[in-house]
Write a protein that holds these residues in place. Structure first.
Motif, PDB file in Angstrom:
ATOM      1  N   LEU A 186       0.961  -1.476   0.030  1.00 19.86           N
ATOM      2  CA  LEU A 186      -0.227  -0.219   0.537  1.00 19.86           C
ATOM      3  C   LEU A 186       0.813   1.618   0.209  1.00 19.86           C
ATOM      4  O   LEU A 186       0.806   1.854  -0.880  1.00 19.86           O
ATOM      5  N   HIS A 187       1.430   1.098   0.829  1.00 21.07           N
ATOM      6  CA  HIS A 187       2.486   2.733   1.267  1.00 21.07           C
ATOM      7  C   HIS A 187       3.531   2.840  -0.064  1.00 21.07           C
ATOM      8  O   HIS A 187       3.571   4.292  -1.064  1.00 21.07           O
ATOM      9  N   GLU A 188       4.065   2.090  -0.763  1.00 19.53           N
ATOM     10  CA  GLU A 188       4.490   2.593  -2.304  1.00 19.53           C
ATOM     11  C   GLU A 188       3.983   2.269  -3.303  1.00 19.53           C
ATOM     12  O   GLU A 188       3.858   3.433  -4.368  1.00 19.53           O
ATOM     13  N   THR A 189       2.617   1.430  -3.288  1.00 15.78           N
ATOM     14  CA  THR A 189       1.272   2.701  -4.212  1.00 15.78           C
ATOM     15  C   THR A 189       0.570   3.468  -3.738  1.00 15.78           C
ATOM     16  O   THR A 189       0.405   4.704  -5.106  1.00 15.78           O
ATOM     17  N   LEU A 190       1.308   3.862  -2.439  1.00 17.96           N
ATOM     18  CA  LEU A 190       0.211   5.276  -2.777  1.00 17.96           C
ATOM     19  C   LEU A 190       1.589   6.526  -2.875  1.00 17.96           C
ATOM     20  O   LEU A 190       0.853   8.136  -2.594  1.00 17.96           O
ATOM     21  N   ALA A 191       2.465   5.928  -2.298  1.00 19.87           N
ATOM     22  CA  ALA A 191       3.538   7.128  -2.576  1.00 19.87           C
ATOM     23  C   ALA A 191       3.396   7.825  -3.547  1.00 19.87           C
ATOM     24  O   ALA A 191       3.355   7.128  -5.462  1.00 19.87           O
ATOM     25  N   GLY A 192       3.013   9.263  -3.570  1.00 18.80           N
ATOM     26  CA  GLY A 192       3.248  10.384  -5.233  1.00 18.80           C
ATOM     27  C   GLY A 192       1.321  10.592  -5.680  1.00 18.80           C
ATOM     28  O   GLY A 192       1.169  11.002  -6.573  1.00 18.80           O
ATOM     29  N   LEU A 193       0.700   9.215  -4.956  1.00 19.83           N
ATOM     30  CA  LEU A 193      -1.234  10.148  -4.864  1.00 19.83           C
ATOM     31  C   LEU A 193      -1.708  11.099  -4.536  1.00 19.83           C
ATOM     32  O   LEU A 193      -0.875  11.325  -3.487  1.00 19.83           O
ATOM     33  N   ASP A 194      -2.503  11.458  -4.903  1.00 23.50           N
ATOM     34  CA  ASP A 194      -2.781  13.041  -4.780  1.00 23.50           C
ATOM     35  C   ASP A 194      -4.216  12.094  -4.364  1.00 23.50           C
ATOM     36  O   ASP A 194      -4.582  11.605  -4.918  1.00 23.50           O
ATOM     37  N   PRO A 195      -4.662  12.135  -2.824  1.00 21.52           N
ATOM     38  CA  PRO A 195      -5.946  11.911  -2.261  1.00 21.52           C
ATOM     39  C   PRO A 195      -7.203  11.918  -2.614  1.00 21.52           C
ATOM     40  O   PRO A 195      -7.635  12.150  -2.592  1.00 21.52           O
ATOM     41  N   ALA A 196      -6.729  13.908  -3.502  1.00 24.22           N
ATOM     42  CA  ALA A 196      -8.206  14.729  -3.681  1.00 24.22           C
ATOM     43  C   ALA A 196      -8.201  14.340  -5.129  1.00 24.22           C
ATOM     44  O   ALA A 196     -10.265  14.277  -5.690  1.00 24.22           O
ATOM     45  N   ARG A 197      -7.267  12.996  -5.642  1.00 24.13           N
ATOM     46  CA  ARG A 197      -7.710  12.178  -6.841  1.00 24.13           C
ATOM     47  C   ARG A 197      -7.182  10.859  -6.819  1.00 24.13           C
ATOM     48  O   ARG A 197      -7.641  10.668  -8.379  1.00 24.13           O
ATOM     49  N   THR A 198      -8.124  10.106  -5.808  1.00 29.24           N
ATOM     50  CA  THR A 198      -8.339   9.301  -6.026  1.00 29.24           C
ATOM     51  C   THR A 198      -9.193   8.322  -5.456  1.00 29.24           C
ATOM     52  O   THR A 198      -9.547   8.757  -4.282  1.00 29.24           O
ATOM     53  N   LEU A 199      -9.069   7.575  -5.888  1.00 26.32           N
ATOM     54  CA  LEU A 199     -10.707   6.783  -5.695  1.00 26.32           C
ATOM     55  C   LEU A 199      -9.910   5.214  -5.055  1.00 26.32           C
ATOM     56  O   LEU A 199      -9.215   4.485  -5.963  1.00 26.32           O
ATOM     57  N   PHE A 200     -10.087   5.162  -4.199  1.00 24.77           N
ATOM     58  CA  PHE A 200      -9.950   3.456  -4.186  1.00 24.77           C
ATOM     59  C   PHE A 200     -11.335   2.356  -4.166  1.00 24.77           C
ATOM     60  O   PHE A 200     -12.852   2.646  -4.085  1.00 24.77           O
ATOM     61  N   ILE A 201     -11.072   1.046  -4.711  1.00 19.61           N
ATOM     62  CA  ILE A 201     -12.172  -0.309  -4.630  1.00 19.61           C
ATOM     63  C   ILE A 201     -11.941  -1.340  -3.970  1.00 19.61           C
ATOM     64  O   ILE A 201     -10.415  -1.757  -4.095  1.00 19.61           O
ATOM     65  N   VAL A 202     -12.383  -1.149  -2.920  1.00 20.58           N
ATOM     66  CA  VAL A 202     -12.245  -2.684  -1.678  1.00 20.58           C
ATOM     67  C   VAL A 202     -13.153  -3.796  -2.727  1.00 20.58           C
ATOM     68  O   VAL A 202     -14.423  -3.870  -2.770  1.00 20.58           O
ATOM     69  N   ALA A 203     -12.335  -4.915  -2.582  1.00 24.29           N
ATOM     70  CA  ALA A 203     -13.186  -5.975  -3.464  1.00 24.29           C
ATOM     71  C   ALA A 203     -12.313  -7.043  -2.667  1.00 24.29           C
ATOM     72  O   ALA A 203     -11.696  -6.943  -2.590  1.00 24.29           O
ATOM     73  N   SER A 204     -14.251  -7.183  -2.439  1.00 24.71           N
ATOM     74  CA  SER A 204     -13.901  -8.647  -1.509  1.00 24.71           C
ATOM     75  C   SER A 204     -15.328  -9.296  -1.732  1.00 24.71           C
ATOM     76  O   SER A 204     -16.041  -8.394  -1.161  1.00 24.71           O
ATOM     77  N   LYS A 205     -15.195 -10.131  -2.072  1.00 25.13           N
ATOM     78  CA  LYS A 205     -16.780 -11.090  -1.850  1.00 25.13           C
ATOM     79  C   LYS A 205     -17.720 -11.163  -0.985  1.00 25.13           C
ATOM     80  O   LYS A 205     -18.383 -11.237  -0.028  1.00 25.13           O
ATOM     81  N   THR A 206     -16.683 -10.997   0.343  1.00 21.55           N
ATOM     82  CA  THR A 206     -16.677 -11.403   1.933  1.00 21.55           C
ATOM     83  C   THR A 206     -16.935 -10.387   2.267  1.00 21.55           C
ATOM     84  O   THR A 206     -17.870 -10.216   3.189  1.00 21.55           O
ATOM     85  N   PHE A 207     -16.066  -9.295   1.868  1.00 16.55           N
ATOM     86  CA  PHE A 207     -15.928  -8.586   3.103  1.00 16.55           C
ATOM     87  C   PHE A 207     -15.362  -8.496   4.413  1.00 16.55           C
ATOM     88  O   PHE A 207     -15.422  -7.727   5.474  1.00 16.55           O
ATOM     89  N   THR A 208     -14.556  -9.615   4.930  1.00 17.18           N
ATOM     90  CA  THR A 208     -14.339  -9.888   5.853  1.00 17.18           C
ATOM     91  C   THR A 208     -12.178 -10.605   5.833  1.00 17.18           C
ATOM     92  O   THR A 208     -11.901 -10.853   6.514  1.00 17.18           O
ATOM     93  N   THR A 209     -12.227 -10.169   4.699  1.00 13.89           N
ATOM     94  CA  THR A 209     -11.052 -10.860   4.636  1.00 13.89           C
ATOM     95  C   THR A 209      -9.589  -9.696   5.556  1.00 13.89           C
ATOM     96  O   THR A 209      -9.571  -9.050   4.660  1.00 13.89           O
ATOM     97  N   GLN A 210      -9.010 -10.838   6.086  1.00  9.17           N
ATOM     98  CA  GLN A 210      -8.194 -10.017   6.790  1.00  9.17           C
ATOM     99  C   GLN A 210      -6.960  -8.658   6.052  1.00  9.17           C
ATOM    100  O   GLN A 210      -6.679  -7.451   6.170  1.00  9.17           O
TER     101      GLN A 210
END
Ligand code: F6P
Length: 546
Positions: A186-210
């Motif tokens: 996550l850290h390396e992926t977010l480095a340099g990204l602008d929070p104001a222009r970033t969209l997160f997709i949380v992809a999880s069938k169960t939505f419980t995966t640790q």
């Protein structure tokens, strides 16, 4: 029904004995029509399976085994929405997600197609709004980066497809994938990204995966650190899940959830809302072309007779290799750099599906099941593990995958790629005899004693089986068909091996133990009943962590 006591199984043992000692080179020499006899086409995909240690009688015997296992009956049951995921009591209907004919498919008496179509329409609308800048972040800025947070089936398929189809990517939007709970990802992926222009997709069938939940929480904290207001989450987080309640608990608005259903297996889910990252990367039209290609393969799989059926043929060859020739692994070598995640994708698809040893009836299998799947793109693999393929002691069947046309401008390099791909399967098949090696060394001026000393090292047994999947161009439709081809191959093998291909109980034990060990890693609980090895490791890591 005990698989390895069937007369059809014994017939295959006899075929193995009959073919034993016959080299592929001899089979080719004896039959000039071998390619025509042992190759199949579906649209712009050609499967050449002539470089396998089979003859017509063996293929016939393999199809007889499929018949004895009622393969065609099981195919019909899957497409009819029967609960063929026996241990979870669910239908297996990834084919409904790409049912472009839109014919009704019933699960418990209810047609699933209106739901499928409605999610596709919502995805189309959302993708268009992100692409044209109408979906804005909390500050009113348009989205430039999309980060898909998911793992396993909620990551591998989308990553593989977006990489494979990079040549078709949408301008002005960058799609990233974070799967590992290792904070580095996550850290390396977010480095340099602008929070104001970033969209997160949380992809999880169960939505419980640790792992996914930990990354999603960290991503939310990163966002709020800059944007401050909790209300920002609604503009920067969407969820792909079957679990609406857990999505709500996480704080994602129901309006920002794209749903799918329990009859979609995680590793078969890229065709569902889980494909949103693909659609954002390539555009919804491309995503639907992917679905179209998969649907065309579904129809072929369902309708073609066994002898002309690509997935069935690929599956039966795999059974031949594993159960009659003793292969323990299967290499997948795409001669396409952009398919570099295909082996990883197929590892989950195949090994999580058929890496089982309980039969549908609950007995322990008395035959081998899913092989180890591995691979890397060619030509890179040639400079790494191909030595073992050519001269190692093991039988390793290889699937070569290559496109006749490149989606990139440098055609001269593509010609080199093609020549290498064809050369490797030919070399594995023919090998090099002692006489050929001797003649070569003599021509190079080596003296007789040197030639004899080097001879064992410079001969190639050959006779190594491979399939070649030659496609016209690696475009979205073709890729969709190719993935569906492998999905159905896995299905057929699971049916013949009598395993439950659509559950994954084997991954649960590790998850349970990780849950128990976390407080011990944190030093919150005494080591108690852990084994001596784990206790020793815990002690050392706590020491080093201060
Ligand atoms: O741990 C295995 C698994 O359950 C896979 O089958 C699945 O693809 C992956 O975890 C992720 O699951 P989810 O989409 O529910 O987060």
């Amino acid at each position: 029904m005990v698989l390895n006591q069937l007369p059809e199984w014994h017939a295959l043992e006899q075929r193995r004995d009959a073919l034993d000692g016959q080299h592929l080179r001899e089979l080719f020499a004896a039959d000039p029509d071998r390619f025509a006899q042992f190759s199949l086409r579906h649209e712009n995909i050609l499967l050449d399976y002539s470089k396998n240690r089979v003859d017509a009688a063996t293929m016939e015997a393999l199809r007889a085994l499929a018949g004895a296992c009622d393969l065609e009956g099981w195919i019909a049951r899957m497409f009819a929405g029967e609960a063929i995921n026996l241990t979870e009591g669910r239908a297996v209907l990834h084919v409904a997600l790409r049912n472009r004919a839109n014919t009704s498919i019933l699960v418990d008496g209810e047609d699933v197609m209106p739901g499928v179509n409605s999610v596709l329409a919502r995805m189309r609308d959302f993708v268009a709004r992100v692409h044209d800048g109408n979906w804005t972040g909390f500050t009113g800025a348009s989205i430039r980066d999309v980060v898909n947070i998911g793992i396993g089936g909620s990551d591998l398929g989308p990553v593989m497809v977006t990489e494979a189809l990079k040549a078709y990517r949408q301008a002005n939007i960058n799609v990233h994938f974070v799967s590992n709970v290792d904070a580095a990802h996550l850290h390396e992926t977010l480095a340099g990204l602008d929070p104001a222009r970033t969209l997160f997709i949380v992809a999880s069938k169960t939505f419980t995966t640790q792992e996914t939940m930990a990354n999603a929480r960290a991503a939310r904290a990163w966002l709020l650190q800059t944007l401050g207001d909790e209300a920002a989450v609604a503009r920067h987080f969407v969820a792909l899940s079957t679990n609406a309640a857990a999505v709500g608990d996480f704080g994602i608005d129901a309006a920002n959830m794209f749903e799918f259903w329990d009859w979609v297996g995680g590793r078969y889910s890229l065709w569902s809302a889980i494909g949103l990252s693909i659609a954002l990367a390539l555009g919804m039209d491309r995503f639907e072309e992917l679905l179209d290609g998969a649907h065309a393969m579904d129809r072929h799989f369902r309708e073609a007779p066994l002898e002309g059926n690509l997935p069935v043929t690929l599956a039966l060859l795999g059974i031949w290799h594993v159960n009659f020739l003793g292969a323990e692994s299967q290499a997948v070598v795409p001669y396409a750099q952009n398919l570099h995640r295909l082996p990883a994708y197929l590892q989950q698809a195949d090994m999580e599906s058929n890496g089982k040893s309980a039969t549908r009836d609950g007995d322990f299998v008395a035959w081998d099941t899913g092989p180890v799947i591995w691979g890397e793109p060619g030509t890179n693999g040639q400079h790494a593990f191909f030595q073992l393929l050519h001269q190692g002691s093991r039988l390793v069947p290889v699937d070569f995958i290559v496109a006749a046309n490149s989606t990139y401008p440098n055609d001269a390099q593509h010609e080199m790629l093609l020549a290498n791909c064809l050369a490797q399967s030919a070399a594995l098949m023919t090998g090099k005899t002692g006489d050929e090696a001797r003649a070569e060394m003599a021509a190079a001026g080596l003296d007789a004693s040197e030639i004899e000393r080097l001879l064992p090292h410079r001969t190639y047994r050959g006779n190594q089986p491979s399939n070649t999947l030659l496609v016209e161009t690696l475009d979205p439709r073709t890729l969709g068909a190719l993935i569906a081809l492998y999905e159905h191959k896995i299905f057929c093998q699971g049916i013949i091996w009598q395993v439950c291909s659509y559950d994954q109980w084997g991954v649960e034990l590790g998850k349970q133990l990780a849950g128990q060990l976390l407080p011990r890693v944190r030093g919150e609980t005494a080591d108690g009943t852990v084994d001596a090895s784990t206790a020793g490791l815990l002690a050392q890591l706590r020491h080093w962590r201060g």
